[in-house]
Motif scaffolding. Sequence first.
Motif: not given
Length: 159
Positions: A1-5, A8-10, A95-110, A136-139
């Motif tokens: 489950m995603t949170q709003d990016i 502020t993340a804890d 898997w295709r990159i366009d299927r990745i959640d935008p927050t996850l993609l930002a994490i992966l790019r960084a 931001f996400f589950d396990d």
Amino acid sequence: MTQDITQTADLSEKSADPRSAARLAAVQALFQLSKSPTPVDRVIDEFCTHRLGEAIDDRSIVNADQALFRSVVEGAAKESRTLDQRIAKALAKGWRIDRIDPTLLAILRAGAYEISGTETPRAVIIDEYLDIAAAFFDDGERKFVNAVLDKLADENNPS
């Protein structure tokens, strides 16, 4: 489950570390860049002026390492096509990159940028971005980030 990016993340006591705070802010900035045509320099300036080191929800946020923040955002944005190609190759079959959640993609790019563009030890980079993913996400998503970044680290520096 995603949170709003944009929230502020804890990251527990790690959020007190300027480098950890810089990485979290970089992920947020990369997410913002993916959703808006705003120039990279403007997003960086906005974060440095209005977000880094500010109190949010009556909680003091540590000053982020602005040099690291700027480096990750500029580098990941500039190299996003190359990073996306590397990330796509690291994905499981089907898997295709366009299927990745935008927050996850930002994490992966960084994370991918830091793995390929800095001298920081790979274990530190992967741990930092796993902590951000966990905020931001589950396990399941955290394991996904671990698998992709680990594969990218292996390709970047084979043992």
